[in-house]
Design an enzyme around this catalytic site. Structure first.
Site, short mmCIF file in Angstrom:
data_model
loop_
_atom_site.label_atom_id
_atom_site.label_comp_id
_atom_site.label_asym_id
_atom_site.label_seq_id
_atom_site.Cartn_x
_atom_site.Cartn_y
_atom_site.Cartn_z
N TRP A 160 0.81 -1.37 -0.10
CA TRP A 160 0.05 0.21 -0.10
C TRP A 160 0.85 1.48 -0.04
O TRP A 160 0.59 2.29 -0.84
CB TRP A 160 -1.09 -0.10 1.06
CG TRP A 160 -1.86 -1.01 1.15
CD1 TRP A 160 -2.29 -1.95 2.15
CD2 TRP A 160 -2.85 -1.27 0.01
NE1 TRP A 160 -3.20 -2.89 1.59
CE2 TRP A 160 -3.48 -2.45 0.35
CE3 TRP A 160 -3.06 -0.53 -1.16
CZ2 TRP A 160 -4.81 -3.04 -0.52
CZ3 TRP A 160 -4.05 -1.14 -1.98
CH2 TRP A 160 -4.85 -2.21 -1.70
N LYS B 201 -12.01 -1.51 6.98
CA LYS B 201 -10.90 -2.56 7.88
C LYS B 201 -11.57 -2.33 9.38
O LYS B 201 -11.84 -3.58 9.69
CB LYS B 201 -9.41 -2.35 7.58
CG LYS B 201 -9.09 -1.80 6.24
CD LYS B 201 -8.77 -3.31 5.57
CE LYS B 201 -8.50 -3.08 3.99
NZ LYS B 201 -7.26 -2.13 3.48
N ASP C 194 -1.59 6.82 6.27
CA ASP C 194 -2.52 6.01 5.76
C ASP C 194 -2.69 4.99 6.95
O ASP C 194 -1.71 4.04 7.25
CB ASP C 194 -2.21 5.04 4.76
CG ASP C 194 -3.24 3.91 4.04
OD1 ASP C 194 -4.23 3.82 5.07
OD2 ASP C 194 -3.09 3.34 3.33
C1 LIG Z 1 -6.90 -1.89 2.00
C2 LIG Z 1 -6.01 -0.78 2.12
C3 LIG Z 1 -6.03 -0.05 1.30
C4 LIG Z 1 -6.92 0.25 0.22
O1 LIG Z 1 -8.12 0.39 0.36
P1 LIG Z 1 -9.27 1.03 -0.61
O2 LIG Z 1 -10.30 1.45 -0.09
O3 LIG Z 1 -9.60 -0.46 -1.36
O4 LIG Z 1 -8.63 1.59 -1.66
C5 LIG Z 1 -4.96 1.13 1.30
N1 LIG Z 1 -3.98 1.34 2.46
C6 LIG Z 1 -4.34 0.33 3.47
C7 LIG Z 1 -3.34 0.28 4.50
C8 LIG Z 1 -5.17 -0.86 3.37
O5 LIG Z 1 -5.07 -1.68 4.26
#
Ligand SMILES: *Cc1c(COP(=O)(O)O)cnc(C)c1O
Length: 361
Positions: free
Chosen positions: A101, A195, A171
């Site tokens: 990511w 998540k 993030d």
């Molecule tokens: C799942 C995830 C993403 C991607 O998320 P989307 O909502 O599908 O764009 C980005 N960063 C992290 C840390 C993730 O766990």
């Protein structure tokens, strides 16, 4: 009705109390005669829903008043572009690459300016967090970027990097609200909610006021400028009304659990059950260095692909589902987010013990 223990990395388990409440309100939300899916985002009913959601989130994270809370769409992925578009004044940013990511965010930023990778753990399949105490931060960097919890690899920053005065962007998709955070240490915090908070379709960004600017990069879509959404209270266009409503319920659930300090304690206890077992097991091993372990995502392997596959299959038959690891790591991964009850982790560990005993006979 048979609920399973869902160890998926995302979309993921939600608190059963929240799902039941939402079910009870499905046809008639508090006497308005409609489902929340059917109400206007300009209605006073929704005003209350989004207002309380923001207020509860601010309380949970102790968000300082000079930060805006934005409810956005496009997934965490959309923020990979939105961050540079809004923040790259000098067109330079530094990225710490600790997984797929972070790497995707870094690559996306390179479309808009000079995106430097100032540290990486790719040399060891992202199984650790690089030392962030003295990084080669660029003097002209507009920000330093991290992925705070690496969903795929199961690592987490337990100490934030020294950004040498630059704004930190994080993030936090897979550790959002799993423990308290010191919001003032960041310029931007964002995460997709699927998540650890709610249903897919909502991204929450917490942005310091001075980073919400008119002078975004030329060509920035109206919808991606933080200012657009900040000025409109996240209601510039039609927001994901139902998703925000569920997030709001989860915030209230977290408050009722005692807030984020209580969640941290509970998450540490849950994770310890699994990590202690892994450390003692002669069949299963964790895949990351101990000091960087995530409380949320726990990858592990047996070292034998066929045995891993058998484990995932037998576990699913026993009501422990979505334990297959990400294809880049292999093996298994147990995501044990806020809403995973301790009983779920206990059931997993009991099953692993049984599986191990059966293979050693
Ligand atoms: C799942 C995830 C993403 C991607 O998320 P989307 O909502 O599908 O764009 C980005 N960063 C992290 C840390 C993730 O766990």
């Amino acid at each position: 009705m048979a609920r399973v223990y869902n160890f998926s990395a995302g979309p993921a388990v939600l608190p059963e109390e929240v799902l039941k409440e939402a079910a009870a309100e499905m046809l008639d939300y508090r006497g308005c005669g409609m489902s929340v899916m059917e109400i206007s985002h300009r209605s006073s009913v929704f005003d209350t829903i989004i207002g309380e959601a923001e207020e509860d989130l601010r309380t949970l994270l102790a968000v300082p008043s000079n930060y805006k809370v934005l409810f956005l769409q496009g997934g965490a992925y959309q923020q990979f572009a939105a961050v540079p578009m809004n923040l790259m004044k000098n067109r330079v940013a530094d990225y710490i690459v600790t997984g797929q990511w972070a790497k995707k965010a870094w690559k996306e930023a390179a479309k808009y300016g000079k995106a430097n990778c100032i540290a990486s753990s790719e040399d060891k399949t992202f199984s650790y967090i690089p030392d962030g105490s003295d990084l080669p931060v660029s003097p002209e960097a507009d920000y330093v970027y991290i992925c705070e919890n690496n969903t795929i690899y199961g690592t987490k920053y337990h100490t934030l990097p020294n950004t040498k005065g630059k704004d930190l962007v994080a993030d936090v998709s897979s550790c959002f609200l799993s423990e308290p955070m010191e919001v003032s240490r960041y310029g931007v915090i964002y995460g997709g909610v699927q998540k650890n908070i709610g249903p897919a379709g909502v991204v929450i960004a917490i942005v310091r006021d001075d980073l919400i600017r008119e002078d975004v990069l030329p060509g920035t879509p109206t919808m991606l400028a933080y200012k657009t959404q900040a000025d409109a209270g996240s209601l510039f266009n039609t927001p994901p009304v139902y998703g925000i409503y569920i997030c709001g319920k989860v915030f209230k659930w977290l408050k009722a659990q005692g807030g984020l300090a209580a969640m941290k304690k509970r998450n540490e206890e849950k994770a310890a059950l699994l990590y202690d077992f892994l450390d003692a097991s002669r069949l299963f091993q964790g895949t990351v260095v101990k000091e960087d372990r995530s409380l949320m995502n726990v990858p592990f392997v047996t070292g034998d692909k066929e045995l891993d596959a058998a484990f995932v299959k037998e576990a699913a038959a026993a009501g422990l589902v979505n334990l297959k690891g990400h294809r880049s790591v292999g093996g298994m991964r147990a995501s044990i987010y806020n809403a995973m009850p301790r009983a779920g982790v206990e059931a997993l560990v009991a099953f692993m013990k049984e599986f191990e005993a059966a293979r050693r006979r």
